[in-house]
Design an enzyme around this catalytic site. Structure first.
Site, short mmCIF file in Angstrom:
data_model
loop_
_atom_site.label_atom_id
_atom_site.label_comp_id
_atom_site.label_asym_id
_atom_site.label_seq_id
_atom_site.Cartn_x
_atom_site.Cartn_y
_atom_site.Cartn_z
N GLU A 75 0.83 -1.21 0.00
CA GLU A 75 0.00 0.00 0.00
C GLU A 75 0.87 1.26 0.00
OE1 GLU A 75 -3.20 -0.03 2.80
OE2 GLU A 75 -3.37 2.15 2.84
N ARG A 76 1.91 1.25 0.84
CA ARG A 76 2.73 2.46 0.94
C ARG A 76 3.50 2.70 -0.34
NH1 ARG A 76 3.76 1.27 7.35
NH2 ARG A 76 1.75 2.14 7.93
#
Ligand SMILES: Cc1cc2nc3c(=O)[nH]c(=O)nc-3n(C[C@H](O)[C@H](O)[C@H](O)COP(=O)(O)OP(=O)(O)OC[C@H]3O[C@@H](n4cnc5c(N)ncnc54)[C@H](O)[C@@H]3O)c2cc1C
Length: 215
Positions: A75-76
């Protein structure tokens, strides 16, 4: 959904489970009116004595927190890619505007101060982009890139804010007008330092990985 499924404290006893929205007791509550990202609804989810079968567990019961931490790498990284490509596009559009906008007989872009301010940001975007590509290459080979993804997320949120601020500034009064894309960009990209874990949480993870503070 990441939920606590046993009385074990801390990072233990949490599991990932599927909660179908048709489950009795589940409802969508108040929709939040946000300062940006308005094409994506954000609302409170209400869980009133909701029960789901154990077979709705994703992966191993009790390992939900660890699974979520692994998911955060992914996600990051995509948050960072969105941030750097968005920042680059914002700089390009600002250069276009400054070339067109004339003040005292010459384009604003002819002003060396403005050129250098934008060049600084371009250089920082390039460095972050390179770091991200390197991290993504490691990630696809299955390496644990938690540290690099955390560093990139911290830098991406901060860099987006600097870019958005400069873009608003160099658009002058029009940068403050809702009709220009830049006002929306300024509001939308503010989420970068909060969503997916706030900057301070990134700093906490880096501190822990560097052996400072409590694990
Ligand atoms: C538009 C939007 C969409 C979102 N989408 C999702 C989603 O799809 N899924 C999901 O799970 N979550 C989602 N979130 C939640 C988001 O991940 C959290 O809002 C974010 O991680 C910050 O957590 P919090 O709001 O609980 O802030 P809090 O924990 O209340 O923290 C508030 C502030 O305190 C500071 N802070 C927090 N912890 C520390 C610390 N340890 N040390 C020092 N300072 C600290 C930070 O500045 C932080 O911003 C979304 C949020 C928004 C606004």
């Amino acid at each position: 959904m990441l939920v606590r499924t046993s009385d074990e404290g801390g990072y233990q006893g949490m599991s990932m489970i599927i909660v179908p929205t048709s489950t009795p007791g589940f409802s969508v509550g108040r929709k939040l009116k946000k300062m940006g990202n308005n094409s994506s609804d954000t609302a409170e989810l209400v869980l009133d004595d909701v029960r789901v079968p154990v077979r709705y567990t994703i992966g191993e019961a009790g390992r939900g927190f660890q699974m979520q931490m692994a998911q955060f790498q992914d996600e990051r990284l995509w948050i960072c890619y969105m941030a750097v490509t968005g920042a680059r596009r914002a700089i390009d559009r600002t250069i276009e505007y400054l070339q067109m906008r004339e003040a005292f007989g010459k384009p604003l872009l002819a002003n060396q101060y403005i050129q250098y301010q934008l060049a600084e940001l371009v250089a920082d975007i390039d460095v972050l982009h390179g770091f991200l590509h390197h991290t993504a290459e490691r990630y696809v080979t299955g390496e644990d890139v938690t540290r690099a993804a955390t560093v990139a997320k911290l830098q991406a949120g901060r860099l987006s804010r600097r870019v958005a601020d400069a873009c608003v500034q160099f658009h002058g009064g029009m940068g403050y007008a809702e009709e220009m894309w830049v006002a929306r960009y300024f509001r939308d990209c503010r989420l970068g330092s909060i969503g997916g874990g706030a900057d301070e949480v990134m700093l906490r993870i880096i501190s822990m990985l560097e052996g400072m503070g409590r694990k």
